[in-house]
Design a protein around this motif. Sequence first.
Motif, mmCIF file in Angstrom:
data_model
loop_
_atom_site.group_PDB
_atom_site.id
_atom_site.type_symbol
_atom_site.label_atom_id
_atom_site.label_comp_id
_atom_site.label_asym_id
_atom_site.label_seq_id
_atom_site.Cartn_x
_atom_site.Cartn_y
_atom_site.Cartn_z
ATOM 1 N N ILE A 38 19.359 40.682 -39.362
ATOM 2 C CA ILE A 38 20.760 40.423 -39.034
ATOM 3 C C ILE A 38 21.641 40.498 -40.273
ATOM 4 O O ILE A 38 22.713 41.104 -40.245
ATOM 5 N N THR A 39 21.205 39.939 -41.354
ATOM 6 C CA THR A 39 22.085 39.816 -42.519
ATOM 7 C C THR A 39 21.811 40.836 -43.619
ATOM 8 O O THR A 39 22.398 40.757 -44.686
ATOM 9 N N SER A 40 20.949 41.809 -43.372
ATOM 10 C CA SER A 40 20.669 42.791 -44.417
ATOM 11 C C SER A 40 21.805 43.800 -44.573
ATOM 12 O O SER A 40 22.036 44.315 -45.657
ATOM 13 N N LYS A 41 22.536 44.088 -43.498
ATOM 14 C CA LYS A 41 23.649 45.033 -43.531
ATOM 15 C C LYS A 41 24.901 44.342 -43.005
ATOM 16 O O LYS A 41 24.817 43.527 -42.072
ATOM 17 N N PRO A 42 26.052 44.666 -43.556
ATOM 18 C CA PRO A 42 27.268 43.992 -43.100
ATOM 19 C C PRO A 42 27.600 44.289 -41.640
ATOM 20 O O PRO A 42 28.075 43.406 -40.917
ATOM 21 N N LEU A 43 27.336 45.492 -41.167
ATOM 22 C CA LEU A 43 27.645 45.833 -39.777
ATOM 23 C C LEU A 43 26.834 44.984 -38.805
ATOM 24 O O LEU A 43 27.365 44.469 -37.817
ATOM 25 N N ASN A 44 25.550 44.823 -39.088
ATOM 26 C CA ASN A 44 24.702 43.984 -38.222
ATOM 27 C C ASN A 44 25.227 42.559 -38.168
ATOM 28 O O ASN A 44 25.317 41.954 -37.098
ATOM 29 N N SER A 45 25.569 42.026 -39.308
ATOM 30 C CA SER A 45 26.036 40.653 -39.393
ATOM 31 C C SER A 45 27.372 40.480 -38.663
ATOM 32 O O SER A 45 27.561 39.515 -37.910
ATOM 33 N N VAL A 46 28.291 41.415 -38.849
ATOM 34 C CA VAL A 46 29.615 41.334 -38.207
ATOM 35 C C VAL A 46 29.479 41.425 -36.692
ATOM 36 O O VAL A 46 30.083 40.637 -35.957
ATOM 37 N N VAL A 47 28.692 42.367 -36.213
ATOM 38 C CA VAL A 47 28.522 42.538 -34.763
ATOM 39 C C VAL A 47 27.832 41.314 -34.157
ATOM 40 O O VAL A 47 28.282 40.783 -33.127
ATOM 41 N N TYR A 48 26.774 40.852 -34.772
ATOM 42 C CA TYR A 48 26.028 39.704 -34.247
ATOM 43 C C TYR A 48 26.917 38.465 -34.164
ATOM 44 O O TYR A 48 26.995 37.817 -33.126
ATOM 45 N N PHE A 49 27.592 38.129 -35.251
ATOM 46 C CA PHE A 49 28.431 36.939 -35.259
ATOM 47 C C PHE A 49 29.664 37.111 -34.366
ATOM 48 O O PHE A 49 30.155 36.150 -33.795
ATOM 49 N N GLY A 50 30.172 38.336 -34.256
ATOM 50 C CA GLY A 50 31.303 38.593 -33.370
ATOM 51 C C GLY A 50 30.947 38.356 -31.914
ATOM 52 O O GLY A 50 31.685 37.708 -31.173
ATOM 53 N N VAL A 51 29.801 38.876 -31.498
ATOM 54 C CA VAL A 51 29.341 38.662 -30.122
ATOM 55 C C VAL A 51 29.053 37.187 -29.888
ATOM 56 O O VAL A 51 29.408 36.623 -28.840
ATOM 57 N N LEU A 52 28.443 36.550 -30.848
ATOM 58 C CA LEU A 52 28.159 35.120 -30.737
ATOM 59 C C LEU A 52 29.458 34.318 -30.601
ATOM 60 O O LEU A 52 29.567 33.428 -29.749
ATOM 61 N N GLY A 53 30.457 34.647 -31.408
ATOM 62 C CA GLY A 53 31.747 33.968 -31.317
ATOM 63 C C GLY A 53 32.422 34.192 -29.982
ATOM 64 O O GLY A 53 33.033 33.286 -29.408
ATOM 65 N N TYR A 54 32.313 35.406 -29.451
ATOM 66 C CA TYR A 54 32.898 35.725 -28.136
ATOM 67 C C TYR A 54 32.276 34.855 -27.050
ATOM 68 O O TYR A 54 32.976 34.240 -26.246
ATOM 69 N N PHE A 55 30.949 34.785 -27.036
ATOM 70 C CA PHE A 55 30.271 34.008 -25.994
ATOM 71 C C PHE A 55 30.491 32.505 -26.139
ATOM 72 O O PHE A 55 30.676 31.805 -25.152
ATOM 73 N N VAL A 56 30.465 32.016 -27.350
ATOM 74 C CA VAL A 56 30.663 30.570 -27.563
ATOM 75 C C VAL A 56 32.071 30.160 -27.146
ATOM 76 O O VAL A 56 32.260 29.157 -26.457
ATOM 77 N N SER A 57 33.076 30.930 -27.540
ATOM 78 C CA SER A 57 34.453 30.573 -27.175
ATOM 79 C C SER A 57 34.659 30.701 -25.668
ATOM 80 O O SER A 57 35.389 29.917 -25.066
ATOM 81 N N GLY A 58 34.013 31.670 -25.025
ATOM 82 C CA GLY A 58 34.092 31.790 -23.570
ATOM 83 C C GLY A 58 33.456 30.615 -22.865
ATOM 84 O O GLY A 58 33.966 30.117 -21.854
ATOM 85 N N THR A 59 32.342 30.149 -23.401
ATOM 86 C CA THR A 59 31.662 28.993 -22.813
ATOM 87 C C THR A 59 32.507 27.740 -22.945
ATOM 88 O O THR A 59 32.630 26.957 -21.999
ATOM 89 N N ILE A 60 33.121 27.553 -24.105
ATOM 90 C CA ILE A 60 33.989 26.392 -24.311
ATOM 91 C C ILE A 60 35.172 26.442 -23.356
ATOM 92 O O ILE A 60 35.541 25.439 -22.750
ATOM 93 N N LYS A 61 35.755 27.622 -23.187
ATOM 94 C CA LYS A 61 36.884 27.768 -22.264
ATOM 95 C C LYS A 61 36.455 27.429 -20.842
ATOM 96 O O LYS A 61 37.165 26.729 -20.120
ATOM 97 N N ASP A 62 35.280 27.913 -20.421
ATOM 98 C CA ASP A 62 34.786 27.626 -19.074
ATOM 99 C C ASP A 62 34.549 26.135 -18.864
ATOM 100 O O ASP A 62 34.843 25.596 -17.793
ATOM 101 N N PHE A 63 34.034 25.454 -19.882
ATOM 102 C CA PHE A 63 33.843 24.011 -19.768
ATOM 103 C C PHE A 63 35.173 23.295 -19.603
ATOM 104 O O PHE A 63 35.296 22.361 -18.814
ATOM 105 N N LYS A 64 36.188 23.720 -20.350
ATOM 106 C CA LYS A 64 37.505 23.090 -20.243
ATOM 107 C C LYS A 64 38.115 23.322 -18.867
ATOM 108 O O LYS A 64 38.696 22.412 -18.281
#
Length: 96
Positions: A38-64
Amino acid sequence: MKKFIQSKFWQILGGVIGALAGYIYWKEIGCSTGTCPITSKPLNSVVYFGVLGYFVSGTIKDFKVQRTKNKVQSTKNKEQRTKYKVGIAYGDDSSD
């Protein structure tokens, strides 16, 4: 497109923040040996954390949203119980 962006604003914002955090993580901590998938290349890291941020924020919104719906339903149930108790107290048996 505008409607999609408005309806998914918080998820998109979470994805952008996640991608930024992924880049910062790669830049500051990263993987010096290059063996980290995940962290060996910047593209992998950006995509992984971006998708993770998308899902986490969506989950928080759904809970609210669910919490708000539960509060509204709870208030309606409370009003119905109060109305029923008042009817019984005054001898109004509307169950017939």
